[in-house]
Design a protein around this motif. Structure first.
Motif, PDB file in Angstrom:
ATOM      1  N   UNK A  94       0.882  -1.186   0.181  1.00  0.00           N
ATOM      2  CA  UNK A  94       0.140  -0.097  -0.011  1.00  0.00           C
ATOM      3  C   UNK A  94       0.849   1.295  -0.015  1.00  0.00           C
ATOM      4  N   UNK A  95       2.058   1.196   0.660  1.00  0.00           N
ATOM      5  CA  UNK A  95       2.818   2.503   0.776  1.00  0.00           C
ATOM      6  C   UNK A  95       3.995   2.641  -0.360  1.00  0.00           C
ATOM      7  N   UNK A  96       3.758   1.673  -1.427  1.00  0.00           N
ATOM      8  CA  UNK A  96       4.959   1.738  -2.310  1.00  0.00           C
ATOM      9  C   UNK A  96       4.954   2.842  -3.174  1.00  0.00           C
ATOM     10  N   UNK A  97       3.691   3.141  -3.700  1.00  0.00           N
ATOM     11  CA  UNK A  97       3.573   4.383  -4.565  1.00  0.00           C
ATOM     12  C   UNK A  97       3.922   5.689  -3.872  1.00  0.00           C
ATOM     13  N   UNK A  98       3.876   5.723  -2.780  1.00  0.00           N
ATOM     14  CA  UNK A  98       4.373   6.996  -1.901  1.00  0.00           C
ATOM     15  C   UNK A  98       5.557   7.480  -1.825  1.00  0.00           C
ATOM     16  N   UNK A  99       6.555   6.144  -2.279  1.00  0.00           N
ATOM     17  CA  UNK A  99       7.835   6.440  -2.295  1.00  0.00           C
ATOM     18  C   UNK A  99       8.751   6.870  -3.428  1.00  0.00           C
ATOM     19  N   UNK A 100       7.673   6.799  -4.509  1.00  0.00           N
ATOM     20  CA  UNK A 100       8.215   7.390  -5.760  1.00  0.00           C
ATOM     21  C   UNK A 100       8.103   8.758  -6.123  1.00  0.00           C
TER      22      UNK A 100
END
Length: 225
Positions: free
Chosen positions: A103-109
């Motif tokens: 769930x948090x992966x795209x927030x790091x992009x």
């Protein structure tokens, strides 16, 4: 004879226009999202936390072992399932943490420092642009957060074609109303993005960089004034 001028540029997204972010920060965010009371280093130890961060840093390379045909990029359900299966074998990762990491992966992009300036300059030169991405979820929130503006967005799970298949590239060409010979593809994967070259699209591969600048100014030199 000189090749036709480039009037359109297709860009891969992950590791081309945006970087994957710091994997240790991603792990910490996932740890908090999963409601863990400690931090990863305190719970797992320095070495195990570092190993897990390194694994996450190359998550899609590891995913290719169990999903070599990139079937994960055909639907949100498959994308999530392949991610969860890929991290399932990591020490210290249970189902709740795996879900939180996903769930948090795209927030790091976040975009590279040269992404928006290069896209702005291409637009000023009258060059049309598109994102052509193998992905199993909607990139629009990430694109908007990073102030990325392109003329077209082509996502594999929405168009039913996954790079290096020709279909995803021809779909983008049709949207931009350009010929292959007038187009440049910019990506990071020799396997995926070489499908553009097979159609006669000039193709620039920029290997992964870990710094804030990705070398996208080379696109402007290829396009010309």
């Amino acid at each position: 004879m000189a090749p036709p001028p480039i009037t359109a540029v297709l860009f891969d997204f992950h590791q081309t226009l945006v970087c994957g972010g710091d994997a240790s920060g991603w792990l910490q965010d996932g740890w908090r999202r999963a409601g863990r009371g400690d931090d990863p280093v305190g719970a797992l130890g320095d070495d195990a936390a570092a190993d897990l961060s390194d694994f996450l840093d190359r998550i899609w390379e590891h995913a290719s072992v169990i999903d070599p045909a990139s079937a994960r990029d055909e639907s949100p359900e498959q994308h999530r399932a392949v991610f969860l299966e890929t991290v399932a074998g990591c020490p210290g990762v249970d189902r709740d943490l795996a879900e939180a990491l996903y769930l948090g992966m795209p927030d790091r992009w976040d975009s590279f420092d040269d992404t928006v300036p290069v896209l702005d300059e291409l637009r000023a030169r009258g060059v049309r642009t598109a994102i052509v991405s193998n992905v199993g979820f909607d990139l629009r929130p990430v694109i908007e957060r990073n102030h990325i503006v392109v003329d077209a967005l082509v996502l594999s799970y929405e168009v039913g074609s996954v790079k290096p298949d020709a279909g995803i590239f021809t779909y983008a060409l049709d949207l931009l109303e350009v010929e292959a010979a007038q187009t440049l593809m910019v990506g990071d994967s020799w396997r995926d993005d070489s499908g553009a070259a097979a159609l006669g699209i000039r193709t620039l591969l920029l290997p992964r960089t870990d710094g804030p600048v990705h070398g996208l100014e080379s696109v402007l030199r290829l396009v010309g004034p």
